[in-house]
Design a protein around this motif. Structure first.
Motif, mmCIF file in Angstrom:
data_model
loop_
_atom_site.group_PDB
_atom_site.id
_atom_site.type_symbol
_atom_site.label_atom_id
_atom_site.label_comp_id
_atom_site.label_asym_id
_atom_site.label_seq_id
_atom_site.Cartn_x
_atom_site.Cartn_y
_atom_site.Cartn_z
ATOM 1 N N ALA A 121 0.833 -1.200 0.000
ATOM 2 C CA ALA A 121 0.000 0.000 0.000
ATOM 3 C C ALA A 121 0.872 1.256 0.000
ATOM 4 C CB ALA A 121 -0.938 -0.002 1.214
ATOM 5 N N MET A 122 1.906 1.251 0.847
ATOM 6 C CA MET A 122 2.772 2.425 0.917
ATOM 7 C C MET A 122 3.523 2.641 -0.397
ATOM 8 S SD MET A 122 2.044 3.932 3.654
ATOM 9 C CE MET A 122 3.207 5.273 3.408
ATOM 10 N N GLU A 123 3.937 1.535 -1.030
ATOM 11 C CA GLU A 123 4.596 1.666 -2.333
ATOM 12 C C GLU A 123 3.667 2.336 -3.338
ATOM 13 O OE1 GLU A 123 5.722 -2.282 -3.479
ATOM 14 O OE2 GLU A 123 7.174 -2.462 -1.829
ATOM 15 N N GLN A 124 2.395 1.901 -3.319
ATOM 16 C CA GLN A 124 1.435 2.454 -4.282
ATOM 17 C C GLN A 124 1.085 3.910 -3.960
ATOM 18 O OE1 GLN A 124 0.917 1.100 -7.032
ATOM 19 N NE2 GLN A 124 1.819 -0.875 -6.513
ATOM 20 N N LEU A 125 0.988 4.217 -2.665
ATOM 21 C CA LEU A 125 0.717 5.617 -2.293
ATOM 22 C C LEU A 125 1.896 6.507 -2.698
ATOM 23 C CD1 LEU A 125 -1.049 5.169 1.180
ATOM 24 C CD2 LEU A 125 -2.080 5.961 -0.965
ATOM 25 N N GLN A 126 3.102 5.947 -2.569
ATOM 26 C CA GLN A 126 4.307 6.650 -3.031
ATOM 27 C C GLN A 126 4.191 6.936 -4.531
ATOM 28 O OE1 GLN A 126 7.063 6.166 -0.415
ATOM 29 N NE2 GLN A 126 7.616 8.184 -1.233
ATOM 30 N N ARG A 127 3.770 5.928 -5.246
ATOM 31 C CA ARG A 127 3.656 6.026 -6.698
ATOM 32 C C ARG A 127 2.684 7.118 -7.125
ATOM 33 N NH1 ARG A 127 2.409 0.561 -10.057
ATOM 34 N NH2 ARG A 127 2.369 1.393 -12.170
ATOM 35 N N ILE A 130 1.193 10.510 -2.635
ATOM 36 C CA ILE A 130 0.657 11.002 -1.362
ATOM 37 C C ILE A 130 0.876 10.021 -0.207
ATOM 38 C CG2 ILE A 130 -1.047 12.769 -1.935
ATOM 39 C CD1 ILE A 130 -3.073 10.569 -2.346
ATOM 40 N N PRO A 131 2.128 9.551 -0.027
ATOM 41 C CA PRO A 131 2.347 8.630 1.098
ATOM 42 C C PRO A 131 2.090 9.297 2.452
ATOM 43 C CG PRO A 131 4.443 9.358 0.184
ATOM 44 C CD PRO A 131 3.373 9.845 -0.749
ATOM 45 N N GLU A 132 2.226 10.630 2.498
ATOM 46 C CA GLU A 132 2.062 11.324 3.783
ATOM 47 C C GLU A 132 0.615 11.342 4.260
ATOM 48 O OE1 GLU A 132 2.684 12.729 0.927
ATOM 49 O OE2 GLU A 132 1.369 14.469 0.682
ATOM 50 N N LYS A 133 -0.325 10.972 3.371
ATOM 51 C CA LYS A 133 -1.737 10.980 3.765
ATOM 52 C C LYS A 133 -2.223 9.614 4.243
ATOM 53 C CE LYS A 133 -2.732 15.271 2.575
ATOM 54 N NZ LYS A 133 -3.073 16.257 3.625
ATOM 55 N N ALA A 134 -1.316 8.670 4.443
ATOM 56 C CA ALA A 134 -1.718 7.292 4.769
ATOM 57 C C ALA A 134 -2.658 7.220 5.977
ATOM 58 C CB ALA A 134 -0.482 6.433 5.017
ATOM 59 N N GLY A 135 -2.425 8.078 6.967
ATOM 60 C CA GLY A 135 -3.234 8.004 8.188
ATOM 61 C C GLY A 135 -4.496 8.836 8.150
ATOM 62 N N ALA A 136 -4.688 9.588 7.048
ATOM 63 C CA ALA A 136 -5.846 10.488 6.978
ATOM 64 C C ALA A 136 -7.094 9.719 6.560
ATOM 65 C CB ALA A 136 -5.564 11.600 5.974
ATOM 66 N N TYR A 137 -8.257 10.337 6.804
ATOM 67 C CA TYR A 137 -9.518 9.779 6.310
ATOM 68 C C TYR A 137 -9.861 10.449 4.983
ATOM 69 C CZ TYR A 137 -10.391 7.087 10.489
ATOM 70 O OH TYR A 137 -10.283 6.148 11.475
ATOM 71 N N GLN A 145 -6.676 14.232 -4.610
ATOM 72 C CA GLN A 145 -5.989 13.272 -3.740
ATOM 73 C C GLN A 145 -6.818 12.008 -3.556
ATOM 74 O OE1 GLN A 145 -5.521 15.922 -0.398
ATOM 75 N NE2 GLN A 145 -3.351 16.279 -0.846
ATOM 76 N N GLN A 146 -8.134 12.194 -3.403
ATOM 77 C CA GLN A 146 -9.008 11.020 -3.240
ATOM 78 C C GLN A 146 -8.926 10.114 -4.462
ATOM 79 O OE1 GLN A 146 -12.978 11.288 -1.588
ATOM 80 N NE2 GLN A 146 -12.597 13.351 -0.852
ATOM 81 N N GLN A 147 -8.938 10.733 -5.643
ATOM 82 C CA GLN A 147 -8.902 9.910 -6.845
ATOM 83 C C GLN A 147 -7.562 9.191 -6.971
ATOM 84 O OE1 GLN A 147 -10.779 8.194 -8.400
ATOM 85 N NE2 GLN A 147 -11.721 9.332 -10.065
ATOM 86 N N ARG A 148 -6.497 9.828 -6.524
ATOM 87 C CA ARG A 148 -5.197 9.163 -6.581
ATOM 88 C C ARG A 148 -5.139 7.993 -5.597
ATOM 89 N NH1 ARG A 148 -0.650 13.280 -5.828
ATOM 90 N NH2 ARG A 148 -2.209 14.732 -5.017
ATOM 91 N N VAL A 149 -5.797 8.161 -4.433
ATOM 92 C CA VAL A 149 -5.876 7.028 -3.495
ATOM 93 C C VAL A 149 -6.676 5.890 -4.133
ATOM 94 C CG1 VAL A 149 -6.780 6.236 -1.273
ATOM 95 C CG2 VAL A 149 -5.652 8.467 -1.442
ATOM 96 N N ALA A 156 -2.840 -1.673 -5.923
ATOM 97 C CA ALA A 156 -2.296 -2.548 -4.878
ATOM 98 C C ALA A 156 -2.717 -3.992 -5.087
ATOM 99 C CB ALA A 156 -2.759 -2.059 -3.504
ATOM 100 N N MET A 157 -3.792 -4.213 -5.841
ATOM 101 C CA MET A 157 -4.216 -5.584 -6.151
ATOM 102 C C MET A 157 -3.358 -6.184 -7.265
ATOM 103 S SD MET A 157 -6.674 -6.219 -4.064
ATOM 104 C CE MET A 157 -7.582 -7.624 -4.722
ATOM 105 N N GLN A 158 -2.462 -5.378 -7.822
ATOM 106 C CA GLN A 158 -1.613 -5.768 -8.950
ATOM 107 C C GLN A 158 -2.430 -6.365 -10.099
ATOM 108 O OE1 GLN A 158 0.792 -7.740 -6.156
ATOM 109 N NE2 GLN A 158 2.387 -6.166 -6.186
#
Lengths: 246, 263
Positions: A121-127, A130-137, A145-149, A156-158
């Motif tokens: 998940a973190m790898e994909q958020l990096q990609r 927005i890895p810094e938003k991992a803990g946000a709702y 940002q929502q669409q990128r998540v 992440a399902m590859q």
């Protein structure tokens, strides 16, 4: 044919008495990026939604990597795990954090351990940047940002294929680019993509083929230069003159 | 370009006056007067001491009944929206049947018709089924039908896109319900569930017709044997109101917290 990862054969779809799709045939090669454009109500989203069986065709067949979706023996969940989908309205899970949004299907469907799922998940958020938003709702994020998540959640399902249903239509103009950049990056990385969109810039930069649909049928197919530059069909010309007018 | 300073009229004291929960003061006043009487008036004190052990049974049948009702309600609520016509119709029959019959009549029918029928079919002497258990089963079957409608509404309040997103990631229907839809739905309906818990606490008084020795039954027994009807029923009212007001204040506090969280 092994290099045709998506095969749509004679697709018809009725909603009640309204026929949304009137006989669509579409083949998408592995690694190909196909755009579907057309006026609203032309059936382009319905075709996309039939590709991962969110809509069940009234008649016709869809094959994903050789697997026949309409076959009763097909486990549709297995197929869907290989086909990512990004929605116009993002559809993030509001009760979960960004990280949990990206891990939950990995854990429940792919049966990955929590640690492994979080690492991916973190790898994909990096990609998607927005890895810094991992803990946000999700509600604490902008639309872009929502669409990128949402894209990271699917990646992440590859998956082998990514479907995009008007991914930038619900975004404010200043956020469209950040989403298109991620998609462009994906396309360059060799992902098979089917995208319903009106983004001409993206089409020219990334699309191998553009499919123009109107009234439930495919009117014209070709490389982006041809479809946007010198469309052969009258209805394509009419549509393009409308969307390029401003 | 500073314009003339605008005077904002100070109406806060007036707003406070209007918004102040006077109703709560009035109810507390009643509760305090009753509490004082319980200690000072020997007749009321005697009535109170006779009736109050019933609280235990009232809370027991309410809690046990509500837990069962939650399970029944969730199953019936899911059944109501099922794609399977048979399952859906069974769920609708259950809900509409219960909604069409008065609660008191249902309690009598379930306790004295359904329980004997089922226990006979299972080869159990129905006299071995205690009246408390019959009360719990009756209340849970009745409230299960009400909760089914709440669960259904809660599930339907979650946008279709949530189910589609979950399914498009490869989750099956049960996983999507369990991990995506229900957690959001339950959060939305928790105030309504709380309201029904309070309603069930009150309706547990109907178990008195089965001679379950809960609060109401004890008050009736006491009134019948001493002819102190006013004392008995004032004390009974006091007992229920104390519990329901405490619960509804708890619920208000929880709802406010919920509201703040989602902002």
């Amino acid at each position: 044919m092994s290099d045709e990862i998506i095969v749509v054969d004679g697709l018809h779809k009725y909603f009640g008495h309204v026929q949304a799709v009137k006989g669509v045939d579409l083949r998408v090669g592995r690694g190909e990026v196909v755009l579907i454009v057309g006026p609203s109500g032309s059936g382009k989203s319905t075709v996309l939604r039939c590709i991962n069986h969110l809509e069940v065709p009234t008649s016709g067949s869809v094959y994903i990597d050789g697997v026949h979706l309409e076959d009763k023996k097909t486990n549709i969940n297995d197929v869907r795990a290989e086909v990512g989908m990004v929605f116009q309205q993002f559809n993030l899970f509001p009760h979960l954090t960004v990280l949990q949004n990206v891990t939950i299907a990995q854990e429940k469907v792919r049966k990955r351990s929590k640690d492994e799922a979080e690492q991916i998940a973190m790898e994909q958020l990096q990609r998607v940047g927005i890895p810094e938003k991992a803990g946000a709702y999700p509600r604490q994020l902008s639309g872009g940002q929502q669409q990128r998540v949402a894209i990271a959640r699917s990646l992440a399902m590859q998956p082998k294929i990514m479907l995009f249903d008007e991914p930038t239509s619900a975004l404010d103009p200043e956020m469209i680019k950040e989403v298109l950049d991620v998609m462009l990056d994906l396309a360059k990385g060799g992902m098979t993509m089917v995208v319903v969109t009106h983004e001409m810039g993206f089409a020219k930069a990334a699309a191998d083929r553009v499919v123009f649909m109107d009234d439930g049928q495919i009117i014209e197919v070709g490389p982006p230069d041809q479809i946007f530059g010198k469309p052969q069909h009258e209805r394509t010309q009419l549509f393009l003159s409308k969307i390029l007018a401003h | 370009m500073a314009g003339p300073e605008i005077q904002i009229p100070d109406v806060s004291w007036r707003d406070n006056w209007r918004e102040f929960p006077w109703w709560l003061i009035a109810i507390f006043a009643f509760l305090v007067v009753m509490a004082v009487l319980v200690f000072t008036d020997p007749d009321i004190k005697e009535a109170f001491l006779f009736i109050i052990p019933g609280v235990q049974i009232t809370l027991y049948i309410t809690l046990a009944g509500f837990v069962l009702a939650l399970i029944l309600g969730l199953l019936a609520g899911l059944g109501r929206i099922s794609g399977n016509a048979l399952v859906r119709n069974i769920a609708i029959t259950y809900v509409e049947f219960v909604r069409g019959v008065p609660t008191l009549v249902l309690i009598l029918t379930l306790a004295f018709v359904l329980v004997p029928a089922v226990s006979n079919a299972m080869g159990v002497d129905n006299r071995n089924v205690s009246i408390e258990l019959r009360a719990i089963l009756s209340l849970s079957i009745i409230y299960g039908a009400f909760l089914a409608e709440i669960f259904r509404a809660g599930i339907e309040s979650i946008s279709k896109g949530q189910m589609e997103a979950a399914r498009s990631l490869g989750m099956n229907y049960r996983q999507a319900m369990q991990f995506i839809i229900l957690p959001q739905a339950v959060r939305n309906i928790s105030p309504a569930l709380g309201n029904d818990f309070i309603a069930m606490l009150k309706d547990s008084s109907l178990a008195s017709v089965l001679a379950v020795r809960e609060l109401t039954q004890r008050a009736r027994l006491y009134a019948g044997s001493t002819f102190r009807f006013p004392e008995s029923y004032l004390v009974l009212t006091f007992c229920y109101l104390t519990m329901t007001i405490a619960l509804s204040l708890l619920l208000r506090w929880y709802e406010q917290r919920l509201g703040k969280d989602s902002r």
